[in-house]
Design an enzyme around this catalytic site. Sequence first.
Site, PDB file in Angstrom:
ATOM      1  N   ASP A  11       0.850  -1.188   0.000  1.00 11.94           N
ATOM      2  CA  ASP A  11       0.000   0.000   0.000  1.00 11.94           C
ATOM      3  C   ASP A  11       0.885   1.237   0.000  1.00 11.94           C
ATOM      4  OD1 ASP A  11      -2.340  -1.470   0.069  1.00 11.94           O
ATOM      5  OD2 ASP A  11      -2.511  -1.408   2.250  1.00 11.94           O
ATOM      6  N   ASP A 130     -13.347  -3.783  -1.966  1.00 16.57           N
ATOM      7  CA  ASP A 130     -13.230  -3.517  -0.535  1.00 16.57           C
ATOM      8  C   ASP A 130     -14.603  -3.726   0.070  1.00 16.57           C
ATOM      9  OD1 ASP A 130     -10.527  -2.878  -0.655  1.00 16.57           O
ATOM     10  OD2 ASP A 130     -10.932  -0.776  -1.093  1.00 16.57           O
TER      11      ASP A 130
END
Length: 259
Positions: A11, A130
Site C-alpha cells: 500500500d 473492498d
Amino acid sequence: MISKRIIPCLDVREGRVTKGIKFQNNIDIGDPVALAQFYYNEGADELVFYDIAASYQKRGIIKEIVRETASKIFIPFSVGGGIRTIEDIRNVLLAGAEKVSVNSAAVTNPEIISMGAEAFGSQCIVLGMDVKQVEPCEKNPSGYEIVINGGRKYTGIDALEWAKKAEKLGAGEICLNSIDADGTKEGYEIKLTSLIASNVKIPVIASGGAGNPEHLYEAFTKGDADAALIASMTHYGTYTIKEIKAYLTSKGVKVRSMI
C-alpha cells in the site's frame, strides 16, 4: 492442480509503503521499489501496488514507481488506485505493470471493466473489492457491502452481485479485501472469500487479515481462494515467504517453487 499464489501487497501513500488496521492508523513501512525487490528475491509469485490515497484525492497513479519497479523485478505485478480511464490503464501497462486493479472507478463507471478487457484482455483487468460486513437486507442479501474511496464511502451495493456483474463485464480476476479483517492478523474473512469464490468462475485473491501461514491454508482450502495477499506478516519480519511456502507444502497445498 493449479499452484496457489502468494502475493505481497504494498500500500503506497505519498511515495512510501504504509500499513494500517481496518484502513486506519497507518504507519510507514519503507520504500516501495526496495520492498518490491526484497519480495522478488524472497520468492513472491506476484506483487500488488495500491496507491491508497489516489482515489479520494482524485489524482492519478504514481507511474514513476511503476517504471522503476518494472526495471528491477521479473515477476508479474498489478497496480491499483486512481485508475479511472482507458488511458490510465494503458499508461500503467506501458510503464511495466502486467495488470491493473480497478475498484472505486469500476463502481462509478462499470464500463471501464468491459472497455479495459476489450482493449487489453481480461487477464489485465483485476476487480478490486473492498468489502464491509453489514446487516443483511432486501437490497443487500449477502450481508456484505462494497465500500469505495479507500473505505470512506458506502455504496449500498451487494458484494456478491457486484462480483457476478464484474465477471460478466470481463474482469479476469477479483482481489477480495475484507475491511473488517484488514491488518488484524487474525485471519481472512473465510465466509466472504468462499461466498465469492464459489459463485464466480474467475480467480479470487483473498485479502485482509493474514497473520500466520495457517491463515493462508484456510483461505486456500476452506475459502477456495486461488491466491492470497499478505502484508503485515511479512512486512514486520514475522514470517518469510519461504517459510509460508514450506508450511503450505507440508499441508499438501501446491505452491510455486522458489526462484
